[in-house]
Write an enzyme that holds these catalytic residues in place. Sequence first.
Site, PDB file in Angstrom:
ATOM      1  N   GLY A  39       0.671  -1.252   0.201  1.00  0.00           N
ATOM      2  CA  GLY A  39       0.208   0.152   0.003  1.00  0.00           C
ATOM      3  C   GLY A  39       0.620   1.424   0.555  1.00  0.00           C
ATOM      4  N   SER A  41       2.054   3.394  -2.279  1.00  0.00           N
ATOM      5  CA  SER A  41       2.330   4.346  -3.636  1.00  0.00           C
ATOM      6  C   SER A  41       1.296   5.117  -3.148  1.00  0.00           C
ATOM      7  CB  SER A  41       0.847   3.489  -4.558  1.00  0.00           C
ATOM      8  OG  SER A  41       0.010   3.313  -4.093  1.00  0.00           O
ATOM      9  N   SER A  42       0.342   5.362  -1.976  1.00  0.00           N
ATOM     10  CA  SER A  42       0.018   7.094  -1.149  1.00  0.00           C
ATOM     11  C   SER A  42      -0.185   6.821   0.290  1.00  0.00           C
ATOM     12  CB  SER A  42      -1.153   6.856  -2.241  1.00  0.00           C
ATOM     13  OG  SER A  42      -2.134   5.797  -1.455  1.00  0.00           O
ATOM     14  N   GLY A  43      -0.812   7.935   0.526  1.00  0.00           N
ATOM     15  CA  GLY A  43      -0.986   8.271   2.335  1.00  0.00           C
ATOM     16  C   GLY A  43      -0.087   7.806   3.175  1.00  0.00           C
ATOM     17  N   ARG A  64      -1.212  -1.967  -6.278  1.00  0.00           N
ATOM     18  CA  ARG A  64      -1.915  -2.622  -7.777  1.00  0.00           C
ATOM     19  C   ARG A  64      -1.568  -1.188  -8.722  1.00  0.00           C
ATOM     20  NH1 ARG A  64      -7.745  -2.674  -5.365  1.00  0.00           N
ATOM     21  NH2 ARG A  64      -7.260  -0.638  -4.281  1.00  0.00           N
ATOM     22  N   LYS A  68       0.244   4.893 -10.150  1.00  0.00           N
ATOM     23  CA  LYS A  68       0.651   5.605  -9.019  1.00  0.00           C
ATOM     24  C   LYS A  68       2.364   4.712  -8.581  1.00  0.00           C
ATOM     25  CE  LYS A  68      -3.931   7.033  -7.184  1.00  0.00           C
ATOM     26  NZ  LYS A  68      -5.532   6.025  -5.909  1.00  0.00           N
ATOM     27  N   ASP A  93      -1.534  -7.133  -6.584  1.00  0.00           N
ATOM     28  CA  ASP A  93      -3.077  -7.254  -5.042  1.00  0.00           C
ATOM     29  C   ASP A  93      -2.529  -8.476  -4.127  1.00  0.00           C
ATOM     30  OD1 ASP A  93      -5.034  -7.324  -3.618  1.00  0.00           O
ATOM     31  OD2 ASP A  93      -6.187  -7.508  -5.431  1.00  0.00           O
ATOM     32  N   SER A 172      -3.416  -0.806  11.848  1.00  0.00           N
ATOM     33  CA  SER A 172      -4.389  -0.923  12.231  1.00  0.00           C
ATOM     34  C   SER A 172      -5.003   0.342  12.011  1.00  0.00           C
ATOM     35  CB  SER A 172      -4.447  -1.553  13.750  1.00  0.00           C
ATOM     36  OG  SER A 172      -5.506  -1.819  14.239  1.00  0.00           O
ATOM     37  N   TYR A 186     -15.296  -2.277   8.740  1.00  0.00           N
ATOM     38  CA  TYR A 186     -14.184  -1.704   8.881  1.00  0.00           C
ATOM     39  C   TYR A 186     -13.319  -2.237  10.444  1.00  0.00           C
ATOM     40  CZ  TYR A 186      -9.627   1.000   8.728  1.00  0.00           C
ATOM     41  OH  TYR A 186      -8.928   1.478   9.215  1.00  0.00           O
ATOM     42  N   LYS A 190      -9.486  -4.557  11.033  1.00  0.00           N
ATOM     43  CA  LYS A 190      -8.006  -4.199  11.842  1.00  0.00           C
ATOM     44  C   LYS A 190      -8.236  -4.974  13.365  1.00  0.00           C
ATOM     45  CE  LYS A 190      -6.988  -1.170   8.478  1.00  0.00           C
ATOM     46  NZ  LYS A 190      -5.724  -1.258   8.257  1.00  0.00           N
TER      47      LYS A 190
END
Length: 332
Positions: A39, A41-43, A64, A68, A93, A172, A186, A190
């Site tokens: 994960g 590619s961002s954030g 994925r 990006k 993925d 988490s 959600y 977590k």
Amino acid sequence: MLLLAAAFIVAFVLLLYMVSPLISPKSLKLPGAHVVVTGGSSGIGKCIAIECYKQGAFITLIARDENKLLQTKKEIEKYSVNDKQVVLCISVDVSKDYEQVENVLKQAQEKLGPVDMLVNCAGTSVTGKFEDIEVNSFERLMAVNYLGSVYPSRAVIATMKERRMGRIVFVSSQAGQLGLFGYTAYSPTKFALRGLAEALQMEVKPYNVYITVAYPPDTDTPGFAEESKTKPLETKLISETSSVCQAEQVARVIVKDAIQGNFNSSVGSDGYMLSILTSGMSPVTSITEGLQQVVCMGIFRIIGLFYLGSFDSIVRRCMMQREKSESANKTE
């Protein structure tokens, strides 16, 4: 007598601080280390990769969206500290096919060496009332948020144990510490990471491999912005009781805790309080950490009850307003 008791307590605390470093794990050195971020590619994932790269690490980014990934690669490379550093991008993925995840991580290790730190940051969110959320959303979130962390961890753990070193981070959420209105799909995913982390830590600790569970609060990321579009009113009002953090700040805390081998990683005063309140039987990295939990648990529980009361009040007030509005519409 009171002075004697106070002196004993002070001496005991000082002793704990002296002994604590002796039982804590040695910090992982990031210069030259191979860090894998899913994960990424961002954030928060991207910011973690940048933070590690700034400290001299080699980075493998997994996500994925290939476009990006390539954009993020260029952004990260601006922070290089030497000309030997490499940013490797892999589009896959991580939640669908374990064998595929295992193969791409083998390829990454062939190019950049064994994985020293794995950061499981791939995740997604869906908000809404329980009965309004599509059933397949529960399945999708469990696959991405839980299995998307299980598969990469499973692929690297054996090598880490053989080398007697390594760090695995599970990102988490504070919604993985307490259940909140709107997060019925959600939160469980977590929460599941906490159970996985505790069990895995007990298995790998003798091999000098340490697990970190990060509980970031609401963080200013593209994912958070998308999630906010579908939040129920109750969820929005509850979220307003805490501030939104910057992804860079969260990333710095997570990286620091991970390299030190801390099991819990939290941000801010609310995060610290939640970590104490939900510590339960979770591992501690030092004696002083355990002492803090014992001393603070009671008072934090009292504060927590006030929070829960205010959340219940928000939900009840919204329900009454909604029913009043529906009743008024019927009479028109």
